[in-house]
Scaffold this motif. Structure first.
Motif, PDB file in Angstrom:
ATOM      1  N   ILE A 119       0.873  -1.167   0.000  1.00 49.74           N
ATOM      2  CA  ILE A 119       0.000   0.000   0.000  1.00 49.74           C
ATOM      3  C   ILE A 119       0.915   1.223   0.000  1.00 49.74           C
ATOM      4  CG2 ILE A 119      -1.753   1.313   1.249  1.00 49.74           C
ATOM      5  CD1 ILE A 119      -2.641  -1.391   2.476  1.00 49.74           C
ATOM      6  N   HIS A 120       0.762   2.051  -1.009  1.00 50.59           N
ATOM      7  CA  HIS A 120       1.577   3.261  -1.100  1.00 50.59           C
ATOM      8  C   HIS A 120       0.815   4.418  -0.453  1.00 50.59           C
ATOM      9  CE1 HIS A 120       4.972   5.505  -2.725  1.00 50.59           C
ATOM     10  NE2 HIS A 120       4.117   6.510  -2.721  1.00 50.59           N
ATOM     11  N   ARG A 121       1.448   5.059   0.497  1.00 52.56           N
ATOM     12  CA  ARG A 121       0.829   6.169   1.227  1.00 52.56           C
ATOM     13  C   ARG A 121       1.234   7.495   0.606  1.00 52.56           C
ATOM     14  NH1 ARG A 121       0.961   6.696   7.793  1.00 52.56           N
ATOM     15  NH2 ARG A 121      -1.002   5.572   7.658  1.00 52.56           N
ATOM     16  N   LEU A 122       0.226   8.307   0.288  1.00 53.61           N
ATOM     17  CA  LEU A 122       0.456   9.637  -0.282  1.00 53.61           C
ATOM     18  C   LEU A 122      -0.107  10.707   0.644  1.00 53.61           C
ATOM     19  CD1 LEU A 122      -0.650   9.170  -4.014  1.00 53.61           C
ATOM     20  CD2 LEU A 122       1.685   9.378  -3.161  1.00 53.61           C
ATOM     21  N   PHE A 123       0.701  11.710   0.935  1.00 57.45           N
ATOM     22  CA  PHE A 123       0.239  12.868   1.691  1.00 57.45           C
ATOM     23  C   PHE A 123      -0.177  13.924   0.675  1.00 57.45           C
ATOM     24  CE2 PHE A 123       3.090  10.725   4.581  1.00 57.45           C
ATOM     25  CZ  PHE A 123       2.387  10.760   5.774  1.00 57.45           C
ATOM     26  N   LEU A 178      -3.632   2.444  -2.768  1.00 54.87           N
ATOM     27  CA  LEU A 178      -3.152   3.745  -2.287  1.00 54.87           C
ATOM     28  C   LEU A 178      -3.808   4.036  -0.948  1.00 54.87           C
ATOM     29  CD1 LEU A 178      -3.524   6.112  -5.378  1.00 54.87           C
ATOM     30  CD2 LEU A 178      -1.430   5.116  -4.469  1.00 54.87           C
ATOM     31  N   GLU A 179      -3.068   4.706  -0.085  1.00 52.70           N
ATOM     32  CA  GLU A 179      -3.673   5.278   1.113  1.00 52.70           C
ATOM     33  C   GLU A 179      -3.410   6.771   1.055  1.00 52.70           C
ATOM     34  OE1 GLU A 179      -4.045   4.708   5.881  1.00 52.70           O
ATOM     35  OE2 GLU A 179      -2.036   4.539   5.023  1.00 52.70           O
ATOM     36  N   LEU A 180      -4.481   7.548   1.053  1.00 51.58           N
ATOM     37  CA  LEU A 180      -4.382   9.001   0.980  1.00 51.58           C
ATOM     38  C   LEU A 180      -4.516   9.597   2.362  1.00 51.58           C
ATOM     39  CD1 LEU A 180      -6.752   9.607  -2.076  1.00 51.58           C
ATOM     40  CD2 LEU A 180      -4.294   9.104  -2.086  1.00 51.58           C
ATOM     41  N   LEU A 181      -3.674  10.571   2.653  1.00 49.48           N
ATOM     42  CA  LEU A 181      -3.756  11.308   3.895  1.00 49.48           C
ATOM     43  C   LEU A 181      -3.855  12.780   3.586  1.00 49.48           C
ATOM     44  CD1 LEU A 181      -2.133   8.606   4.704  1.00 49.48           C
ATOM     45  CD2 LEU A 181      -1.733   9.872   6.788  1.00 49.48           C
ATOM     46  N   PRO A 182      -4.724  13.507   4.244  1.00 49.62           N
ATOM     47  CA  PRO A 182      -5.695  13.032   5.232  1.00 49.62           C
ATOM     48  C   PRO A 182      -6.898  12.367   4.556  1.00 49.62           C
ATOM     49  CG  PRO A 182      -5.963  15.388   4.942  1.00 49.62           C
ATOM     50  CD  PRO A 182      -4.784  14.967   4.079  1.00 49.62           C
ATOM     51  N   ALA A 183      -7.661  11.650   5.365  1.00 52.19           N
ATOM     52  CA  ALA A 183      -8.819  10.915   4.847  1.00 52.19           C
ATOM     53  C   ALA A 183      -9.954  11.831   4.404  1.00 52.19           C
ATOM     54  CB  ALA A 183      -9.333   9.940   5.912  1.00 52.19           C
ATOM     55  N   ALA A 193      -8.176   7.351  -8.290  1.00 52.79           N
ATOM     56  CA  ALA A 193      -8.603   5.980  -8.580  1.00 52.79           C
ATOM     57  C   ALA A 193      -8.612   5.743 -10.087  1.00 52.79           C
ATOM     58  CB  ALA A 193      -9.974   5.712  -7.977  1.00 52.79           C
ATOM     59  N   LYS A 194      -9.103   6.723 -10.825  1.00 55.21           N
ATOM     60  CA  LYS A 194      -9.190   6.604 -12.292  1.00 55.21           C
ATOM     61  C   LYS A 194      -7.796   6.643 -12.925  1.00 55.21           C
ATOM     62  CE  LYS A 194     -11.324   8.807 -16.292  1.00 55.21           C
ATOM     63  NZ  LYS A 194     -12.148   9.916 -16.757  1.00 55.21           N
ATOM     64  N   THR A 195      -6.966   7.579 -12.477  1.00 59.65           N
ATOM     65  CA  THR A 195      -5.631   7.753 -13.046  1.00 59.65           C
ATOM     66  C   THR A 195      -4.724   6.554 -12.765  1.00 59.65           C
ATOM     67  OG1 THR A 195      -5.810  10.136 -12.764  1.00 59.65           O
ATOM     68  CG2 THR A 195      -3.600   9.265 -13.102  1.00 59.65           C
ATOM     69  N   THR A 196      -4.804   6.020 -11.556  1.00 56.36           N
ATOM     70  CA  THR A 196      -3.891   4.936 -11.161  1.00 56.36           C
ATOM     71  C   THR A 196      -4.482   3.548 -11.371  1.00 56.36           C
ATOM     72  OG1 THR A 196      -4.668   4.878  -8.866  1.00 56.36           O
ATOM     73  CG2 THR A 196      -2.848   6.409  -9.398  1.00 56.36           C
ATOM     74  N   GLY A 197      -5.816   3.448 -11.388  1.00 56.84           N
ATOM     75  CA  GLY A 197      -6.449   2.140 -11.476  1.00 56.84           C
ATOM     76  C   GLY A 197      -6.327   1.343 -10.185  1.00 56.84           C
ATOM     77  N   LEU A 198      -6.035   2.022  -9.095  1.00 52.85           N
ATOM     78  CA  LEU A 198      -5.834   1.352  -7.809  1.00 52.85           C
ATOM     79  C   LEU A 198      -6.986   1.611  -6.851  1.00 52.85           C
ATOM     80  CD1 LEU A 198      -2.086   2.300  -7.238  1.00 52.85           C
ATOM     81  CD2 LEU A 198      -2.983   0.064  -7.939  1.00 52.85           C
ATOM     82  N   PRO A 199      -7.251   0.662  -5.965  1.00 55.60           N
ATOM     83  CA  PRO A 199      -8.206   0.929  -4.888  1.00 55.60           C
ATOM     84  C   PRO A 199      -7.614   1.969  -3.941  1.00 55.60           C
ATOM     85  CG  PRO A 199      -7.207  -1.232  -4.612  1.00 55.60           C
ATOM     86  CD  PRO A 199      -6.707  -0.684  -5.911  1.00 55.60           C
ATOM     87  N   VAL A 200      -8.484   2.772  -3.331  1.00 51.19           N
ATOM     88  CA  VAL A 200      -8.014   3.894  -2.522  1.00 51.19           C
ATOM     89  C   VAL A 200      -8.578   3.824  -1.103  1.00 51.19           C
ATOM     90  CG1 VAL A 200      -7.885   6.410  -2.384  1.00 51.19           C
ATOM     91  CG2 VAL A 200      -7.922   5.306  -4.621  1.00 51.19           C
ATOM     92  N   LEU A 201      -7.648   3.858  -0.145  1.00 54.32           N
ATOM     93  CA  LEU A 201      -7.984   3.946   1.277  1.00 54.32           C
ATOM     94  C   LEU A 201      -7.686   5.372   1.725  1.00 54.32           C
ATOM     95  CD1 LEU A 201      -5.725   1.152   1.304  1.00 54.32           C
ATOM     96  CD2 LEU A 201      -7.311   0.870   3.153  1.00 54.32           C
ATOM     97  N   GLY A 202      -8.073   5.672   2.943  1.00 52.17           N
ATOM     98  CA  GLY A 202      -7.744   6.967   3.515  1.00 52.17           C
ATOM     99  C   GLY A 202      -7.300   6.796   4.949  1.00 52.17           C
ATOM    100  N   GLY A 203      -6.550   7.734   5.440  1.00 52.12           N
ATOM    101  CA  GLY A 203      -6.096   7.695   6.828  1.00 52.12           C
ATOM    102  C   GLY A 203      -5.773   9.093   7.294  1.00 52.12           C
ATOM    103  N   GLY A 204      -5.734   9.252   8.587  1.00 51.15           N
ATOM    104  CA  GLY A 204      -5.339  10.527   9.171  1.00 51.15           C
ATOM    105  C   GLY A 204      -6.499  11.467   9.414  1.00 51.15           C
TER     106      GLY A 204
END
Length: 188
Positions: free
Chosen positions: A108-112, A134-139, A150-161
């Motif tokens: 899971i790649h975390r992006l701030f 992907l995990e996006l911060l902040p949520a 999600a569209k650009t990367t084709g990856l499922p997206v989580l959130g945190g923070g």
């Protein structure tokens, strides 16, 4: 692996516990329905004990590589973690993500995300490898940004923070996140 499969592996519902200390970790083992726990603390000395406890409770540990002390942030360190039985990692560093993928780990790649430039930088980082999610911060990221990533990367997206209440979680999920990680016990 489909996004549905990834989230089925990670959580039972929409919240993945992310304890910052041992007491919260023990609580997550005992009282969380989630099949996974994200470690936001620890070092190589206590990791074997944490893994053993997780196995006893039939839970999977996701190690946040950037926060784990005492292990080299290189190929040898990643190989060592894989041999220990770490099946999934979170990182902000693409090189570590690549190494973890090569070792057969879920990544899971975390992006701030602070502004539109951070979004561009994040997308460019991901051109070199493909994490599992992907995990996006902040949520509290706006729905348009979640949709774009999600569209650009084709990856499922989580959130945190910055999740303090159940309403915060509902807001984040309403903006398109598939799941969230949370450090507060009350949210597990």
């Amino acid at each position: 692996m489909s996004p549905y499969d990834i989230f089925k592996l990670l959580c039972d519902g929409h919240v993945i516990p992310a304890p910052r200390n041992y007491e919260d970790y023990k609580y997550a083992l005992e009282f969380s329905a989630s099949p996974s726990i994200i470690l936001l603390f620890g070092d190589i000395n206590i990791l074997p004990e944490l893994l053993s406890q997780a196995r006893e409770h039939k839970k999977r540990i996701l190690v946040h590589l950037d926060l784990l002390s005492g292990i080299g942030k290189d190929k040898a360190g990643i190989t060592f973690l894989a041999r220990m039985g770490i099946a999934a990692v979170i990182t902000t560093k693409t090189q570590l993500g690549k190494l973890a993928r090569e070792a057969g780990m879920l990544v899971i790649h975390r992006l701030f995300l602070m502004d539109s430039e951070a979004i561009k930088t994040g997308v460019n980082l991901l051109k070199g490898y493909k994490p599992d999610a992907l995990e996006l911060l902040p949520a509290s990221i706006p729905a348009s940004v979640v949709t774009e990533l999600a569209k650009t990367t084709g990856l499922p997206v989580l959130g945190g923070g910055l999740l303090h209440t159940k309403e915060d979680i509902a807001y984040a999920l309403g903006n398109g996140l598939s799941a969230v990680s949370a450090s507060k016990r009350e949210l597990w």
